[in-house]
Structure formats: C-alpha cells, structure tokens
Design a protein around this motif. Sequence first.
Motif: not given
Length: 736
Positions: A414-439
């Motif tokens: 599976r894959a997970w996708l994020y935005e990287y927001d450096k303004a959030k300091g030490d917690t910059p990963l913003v997770l999208a609420p979807t998991v992408y499962t392989m075939r």
Amino acid sequence: MTRRTLLAGALSATASGLLLGAASRASAAGTAASLEPLDITGPEAILGRRWIHLKLDENGRGLPVRVPLRVPGLRSASASASTSAEPTDIRVTSTTGLTRIGAAPDKPEDDGVTLRAAAGSASDLWVTPRRIGSPGVPADRLEIRTRKATAVVDVWIEPPGGRWLGADRDLQPLDLEIVAVHAALVRKGDGAEVVMWSPARDRDEDGNLKPDPDRPGKWSWTTFHMGALEASALDLVTLKTRERPMTSGTGVKPRNIFCGGHAHLPDGKLLVAGGHVDPAHLELDDAVGLHVYDANAANGWSRPAEMGVRRWYPAVTTMPDGRMLIAGGSRTPPAHEAAKNDLPKGYWNQINNDYQIYNPADSSLTPRSEARRLIDPELLSSPRDKLAVYPNIFVLPGKTATSLPLVALVETNRAWLYEYDKAKGDTPLVLAPTVYTMRGKGSRSYPTYGSNVLLPLKPGARKQRILVVGGQHEDQVKHRDITNEQKATATAEILDVDAYQPLSRQKGWRRVDGGMKYPRVLCDSTLMADGTVLVSGGTEKGWGDMNKVPVFASEIFDPVSETFRLADSAPTDRRYHSTALLQPDGTVLKAGSTGGFAHDPDTNESLFDEHTTAERYYPPYLYRGPRPAITAVAGAKEAWTTLGYDTTVALQARGAGLDAQSKVALIRFGSTTHGNNMDQRFVWLATTAQDSESYERWTIQFRTPETAAVAPAGDYMLVVVDSMGIPSSSRFVRLS
C-alpha cells in the motif's frame, strides 16, 4: 596532389538494417541508405567521427548489415577525359575479428574482402557482428583502403542486455574485504568514494579474522556484537579500500549501525539513523543513535544526537527544506519462531508508527515524546495490519513551485500520501485520509521485500510515477507467514501521483503489463545513467533470513514504454543483504549478500554464504558508440560545481553523437541497503539552447530544478545523454 575521398559514413546499424547516425536520422531500420562521403584527409576522419553501430539479439546473434562504399572521385565514361573512369579496388579488413565482413551477406571472408568500386555506383560491404568486445571501446576497427586513401571505421557491437563483469580493472571480481550490506556514494575531496559497512567479523587478539570452524573458507561472525562495526571506503580511482572504523571520533564509541537507515545531508555527508538490536540485551543503547559519516574527516564518524527510541530498519529521507525525516523501524528484530513475533513485545507489535525530524543546521532532533504518528491504523482493514519497517519514502513536487511539496510512503502492499508543510515545525507531514492498496495481495516490504524506485522526473510533468518490483507472491494474504518455501512475485506495479488532483482522490496503483520475466524477492532496483532501471539479484523463494533459488538473471525496465526486458545474468548470487549502486562512470556496482542469515530449521546447517567481492554491470549504452564528455560546467572545468535552483547554466560538451536532441540530467548520489535506495533520484532538466560551436563541440544551456521538491539539496551526478541514448561520464554537482 588531388584529394581523394572514400565513403565510410556516419553509421548506426541494427541487426535488421541500417540507420543513419550523426549525419541524419531520417532513414528507418531495414532500409538501405545513401551515405555522405568521408573525406579521409579532413578532421572528421582524423578524429574518428564515423562509426558503425551493430546490435546482437537476445540469443547473441546478429544479422548481416549492408554498408555501401564508393569513391566519389570516380566519373562515368561520358565525363571529361581528365577524370578517371577506371574502377577502383577497395580493400576492407577487420582488426579484431569480432565482425565478419564480405561482399555478400552469406559469404564472409576471414582475411578481409576486396570490393570493386565502379564509376557512379556504390559497392556493398556486408558486416556481421560475431560477439561483443570490452565495454567503452569499439569491438572492431575496419581498415578501408584504396590505392591513394585509407580510412579507419570503428564498429560498436551492443548486447541487448549489457554485461556483468568483475569490478576490478582487469574485469575480475574486486575483493572489497567487507560484506557491503550498506553502501553509499559520498563526496571525498575532488572525487567520490563508496562507504560500506556490515556486522563485524570475529577477530583474535592480534586483530586477525577468525575462520569459522563449521564453514571452511568462511569467517566467523557475531552478528549481535553491539560494540563493533566493520566499515570501509572504496576509492573509485585506485579501487583500493581503506578501513573507516568507528573508534576515535569525538563523543563516539563503536556501535553496530548495521540495519540502520541512511541518506545524504545537504552538505554531502551521510546521516545514519538507528542500527542493530540485540534481543537479549534490550537495555543497551543500541539503535538509538544518529551517526554522521564524513569522508573528508580523519575520524570519519560522529554522533550528533540520540532518538530516544530504538529504530531497527528505519527510513531516512532528505526533505525539501534540508531537514531529515527519520521514520518507522522496529524496537526489536523478528524471531525465527513465528509465534513469538505476535506477542506484545514481539516484532510485529514493536514497530514504531512515528517519525522524527533532524535539523543538520543546529543538530536538533524532535524529542521522542513529541514524535507524531506516521500512518493511520484506523484506515487499515485489520488491527493486525502494521506499518512495515524500511518504508520507501519519496519527496515529490507539488502542483506549482509555490505549492506544498508532496511525500509518498510505500510499504507492505500500500501507499500513503502527504503534504509537507515546513511551517508546522517538527510535525510537517499532513496525511491524506486514503490508503492506496496495490493490486497484488502479497507484501513487498521486509521480511519479503522487493524494491521501489521513483521513475525519472521530467520538467513540468504533472504526474510522478513510483515503480515497485518483486516481493511476496501476489496471492499471499497472510504477510506474517514467512517460510523458506514461500514464492516470490514477478509482478510490478506503478503508482501515479497527480499533483493536480487531491491526494485523497488519486487513481492508485496499476499493474505493469507482462511484469518481470522472473519472480524475485530480496532484490535491488537501480536507476542507470540513461534513466532506465536495472533490477538485479534476489531469490525465487523465502524471506530475508531463510531463502533459496537465487535469481542470476537481471532485467531492465524502460520508463518510456513501461516494459521489462531481460538483461545479462550475473556470475554471483546476490541475495539477502546485497547492494547495487550507480557509479559516476555509468556502471552499477553490485556487492554484498550474506545468502541467508540463520540456520536451516530442518538440518540446523548455517545458511550464511557471505560475499566480499564486487561485480560491475555494464549497461548496453556502454557498447553503443563513443561517449560524449562534459568539458566544463558554468565555465568551470573543476570536478565539482555548486549550482543554485531555477537558474540557467551552460555546459560545454564534446561528442560525435551530440545534436539538438541531446538531453541533460541530474542523478542524486545513491545510498542503499536491503533493496531500499533512500536517495536515488533521476531528474531530466529543461534545455533552453543547444549550439554547435565546432566539430563535435556543443554548448548546452539548461535550467536547474525549480525547487528542492524536485531535487533536494545535496550531491548529484550531472550527465549529458546524446540522441543515441549514450550518457557521458558524470561531472559532480552540489545543489545548494
């Protein structure tokens, strides 16, 4: 004296026909072509502009190819009497015998052939490739003579799958004197070296390696020796190794960083997070440290921080703002008794679902108490599903230069996708609420890892592609069931990430039609200097510690056609703990492998079969024709050049195959272990002007990457790829 000219042409020939090379690209394979004459007294003949390019098929055979020759000075009988009308003999000989030549396709002659050039017509020379020569040089050289002129034409013979050879200068295996479980290309002075490390082998009181009494010809290992590290660096010029022990650095005591994760800092040094864990002594501070390797420092190693948690098999990624993401890893390795791994303190329940941020500017690190969650378990189908160790993490550009960068994390199936927001300091990963499962249902992460690679980035592309190959068989749904008999998969899948679409509404994974030719687990995938991907090593059955049926055959993935083709077979099995690393000369260095890492559950015999030698893969492009060469970057001829972002830079290059279709690319220094190259990245650059200065000399203007989300700061190899797909050797560039 009147000059005489002889045709030998700018040729590129396939096994099925003739293509015009540098002179023209209009003719199609399989058609005859009229070729411009070669003036053997001019600079093109002296500098060797003309060459013939032949190809062998997958069975090592090549078809005869027609090469028309004529003497332009001849005239017909109706011409003026001052011009000769007599036919002229053309004598052609092979200097190496790697081609067969004749006056007809079915009549090759071993001692050369004599052709008669009649007035106003060409004489056909038939050239058939017999076998390849050494990489990087012509396989043959044809001498073409008339009574008054001589030309020499190089013949290049390309094998479709490249060739595996020893990594030493004599093309024999190179003894690294170490099992390269971890390997990274790093800057040293004006050049580069490969730093490698593994668990330490046992030594006696005098420092001599101790032989294993149960394995003749092999060494004794104590893999859980936490206070020892075996590290060496390979000089790429001398091909000699030097020991780089973790001993006398300031504040450093020897630690076994085998099984850590590593990636390059923006200043070119290597950051290593975590390491090995001794299940019998979990009170030790093993696998909690951060270490930095500096190839230019006398002591080599330093220890800038501690993470506050053990991380065995973590991922390390250089982020667009120059900080380092340290993610995942387990607090204990798996037991060979599967039931123990399901216990509360067993392997599957000790994987860290969090990340920390290290800032090399001030050596600060997110406290473990403030580390944030990496994936959302609530999105998984079962509470037994866990984040895998050694997740593959990729930085991707956003929609525009001012958009937030994107991050893709690939693990298990599976894959997970994020935005990287450096303004959030030490917690910059913003997770999208979807998991992408392989075939495919099987896991492609440790203990049954395949390999992932971010395919080459193109200027202005809205989609980026991540390729995953190999791993657990696609029908295996119980990822925790690991045996030495379970099958690997030959399937491959691609994840398209479209920056113009919301991260929660991507199309997800798709199968690569046809997949690979061989199933494999424990393999490597390596971006090569022309943007293709080499898949090498692995086994058809098993998992890390217990595996069988090694795969010797390699495969090449073409990102343009999205297809695999067979490549050459390696002479040595490279299984668990092997590495593959692109070199500045365009070859791939393959090393390491411990075979298994345990004892056979039925016979109790050791499955260790470690390799301290290295081989080198020579891709097809090193047999295709003369390579272009970069002579200067931004007006400087030094080996290293520092470049900024989003700027226009001029490079000077020379090469017989250069033309207005030539391309420029940046390739990040690699850093690999366990099938996970945490640094490799290939970026095609936009070219804004290509000007031919003189014979074979070009000035090419290109734009550096627009942002660090396209190419994070650090060290890269700069290459020019001509229109025949032949890359230059690298020049070194630091993006800053």
